[in-house]
Motif scaffolding. Structure first.
Motif, PDB file in Angstrom:
ATOM      1  N   ASP A   1       0.840  -1.207   0.000  1.00 15.63           N
ATOM      2  CA  ASP A   1       0.000   0.000   0.000  1.00 15.63           C
ATOM      3  C   ASP A   1       0.867   1.246   0.000  1.00 15.63           C
ATOM      4  O   ASP A   1       1.930   1.281   0.597  1.00 15.63           O
ATOM      5  N   ALA A   2       0.384   2.275  -0.707  1.00 14.11           N
ATOM      6  CA  ALA A   2       1.095   3.543  -0.706  1.00 14.11           C
ATOM      7  C   ALA A   2       1.088   4.106   0.694  1.00 14.11           C
ATOM      8  O   ALA A   2       0.219   3.826   1.496  1.00 14.11           O
ATOM      9  N   GLY A   3       2.102   4.937   1.012  1.00 16.16           N
ATOM     10  CA  GLY A   3       2.209   5.497   2.341  1.00 16.16           C
ATOM     11  C   GLY A   3       1.221   6.621   2.543  1.00 16.16           C
ATOM     12  O   GLY A   3       1.581   7.797   2.453  1.00 16.16           O
ATOM     13  N   ILE A   4      -0.002   6.270   2.840  1.00 16.47           N
ATOM     14  CA  ILE A   4      -1.033   7.262   3.057  1.00 16.47           C
ATOM     15  C   ILE A   4      -1.904   6.825   4.226  1.00 16.47           C
ATOM     16  O   ILE A   4      -2.381   5.695   4.259  1.00 16.47           O
TER      17      ILE A   4
ATOM     18  N   TYR B  39     -12.180  -4.292  -2.887  1.00 12.09           N
ATOM     19  CA  TYR B  39     -12.515  -5.581  -2.298  1.00 12.09           C
ATOM     20  C   TYR B  39     -12.853  -5.370  -0.824  1.00 12.09           C
ATOM     21  O   TYR B  39     -12.448  -4.374  -0.222  1.00 12.09           O
ATOM     22  N   SER B  40     -13.552  -6.343  -0.268  1.00 14.59           N
ATOM     23  CA  SER B  40     -13.961  -6.240   1.134  1.00 14.59           C
ATOM     24  C   SER B  40     -12.752  -6.032   2.035  1.00 14.59           C
ATOM     25  O   SER B  40     -11.755  -6.740   1.917  1.00 14.59           O
ATOM     26  N   ARG B  41     -12.814  -5.000   2.870  1.00 15.20           N
ATOM     27  CA  ARG B  41     -11.763  -4.696   3.853  1.00 15.20           C
ATOM     28  C   ARG B  41     -10.427  -4.324   3.209  1.00 15.20           C
ATOM     29  O   ARG B  41      -9.383  -4.447   3.842  1.00 15.20           O
ATOM     30  N   GLN B  42     -10.471  -3.886   1.966  1.00 13.68           N
ATOM     31  CA  GLN B  42      -9.256  -3.405   1.312  1.00 13.68           C
ATOM     32  C   GLN B  42      -9.474  -1.988   0.789  1.00 13.68           C
ATOM     33  O   GLN B  42     -10.596  -1.524   0.685  1.00 13.68           O
ATOM     34  N   ARG B  43      -8.372  -1.347   0.458  1.00 13.07           N
ATOM     35  CA  ARG B  43      -8.460   0.006  -0.067  1.00 13.07           C
ATOM     36  C   ARG B  43      -8.913  -0.009  -1.521  1.00 13.07           C
ATOM     37  O   ARG B  43      -8.713  -0.989  -2.239  1.00 13.07           O
ATOM     38  N   LEU B  44      -9.493   1.071  -1.910  1.00 17.24           N
ATOM     39  CA  LEU B  44      -9.818   1.254  -3.315  1.00 17.24           C
ATOM     40  C   LEU B  44      -8.507   1.265  -4.105  1.00 17.24           C
ATOM     41  O   LEU B  44      -7.534   1.922  -3.710  1.00 17.24           O
ATOM     42  N   GLN B  45      -8.478   0.546  -5.219  1.00 16.27           N
ATOM     43  CA  GLN B  45      -7.235   0.435  -5.983  1.00 16.27           C
ATOM     44  C   GLN B  45      -7.538   0.399  -7.467  1.00 16.27           C
ATOM     45  O   GLN B  45      -8.609  -0.002  -7.896  1.00 16.27           O
TER      46      GLN B  45
END
Lengths: 112, 109
Positions: A1-4, B39-45
């Motif tokens: 993940d990006a550092g945010i 996805y569930s419990r993940q960041r928007l990507q």
């Protein structure tokens, strides 16, 4: 993940109180964004920044203000929270040219 | 004004069936379009972008300027594809993304 990172991740407040959400990045990206996510509306842009002290309005900016005094931090302030501002707020960062934004984990705000 | 429309809020298909998530846009300039996934419990990507013309996780999307569409397709859905999908348009100059309303995709076993 990006550092945010976003803080706080969850907040419950009362109508009329001020609220500040913080977005912090360690990627040195030029652009930073605040979106709100609501069912049926998707993600809507509130404000964004294209550099230190350079900000502009998005499509749903009424009732919100932002500040960016240094590259890594982008603050979103609700001067007087209303129930219509109950939402999940996402910060994102990006650089010119790619169109790829990296998102934070979101901050869930409930205004009673 | 720029706008992205995803007509389906919910889409449910069986595993192994083809999937198509619809996206239409309105933009006066040269469009640059993206699909994002949460996805569930993940960041928007980012899932894919039209200029790359690539296939990611079996998904493809073709920009059709005549129909102003950028539909996302996959020939054989997998259970792990269940997620929220957003189509997005880059507003040139301003460097901001305009998102559609999102489609929640559910893959049934």
């Amino acid at each position: 993940d990006a550092g945010i990172t976003q803080s706080p991740r969850h907040k419950v407040t009362e109508t009329g109180t001020p609220v500040t959400l913080r977005c912090h990045q360690t990627e040195n990206h030029r652009y930073m964004y605040w979106y709100r996510q609501d069912p049926g509306h998707g993600l809507r842009l509130i404000h964004y920044s294209y550099g230190v002290k350079d900000t502009d309005k998005g499509e749903v900016s009424d009732g919100y203000s932002v500040s960016r005094s240094k590259t890594e931090d982008f603050l979103l302030t609700l001067e007087s929270a209303t129930s219509s501002q109950t939402s999940v707020y996402f910060c994102a960062i990006g650089d010119r040219g790619t169109g790829e934004l990296f998102f934070g984990e979101g901050s869930r705000l409930t205004v009673l | 004004a720029q706008r992205v429309t995803q007509p389906e809020k919910l889409l449910s298909v069986f595993k192994g069936a083809p999937v198509e998530l619809k996206c239409n846009y309105s933009y006066s300039g040269s469009p640059e379009l993206f699909w994002y996934v949460q996805y569930s419990r993940q960041r928007l990507q980012l899932l894919l972008r039209h200029i790359s013309r690539e296939s990611i996780k079996g998904f493809t999307a073709d920009l059709n300027k005549g129909e102003t569409s950028f539909h996302l397709k996959k020939p054989f859905a997998q259970e792990e594809d269940s997620a929220m999908y957003y189509c997005a348009l880059m507003v040139q100059g301003a460097q901001k993304l305009v998102f559609g309303q999102g489609t929640r995709l559910t893959i049934n076993p």
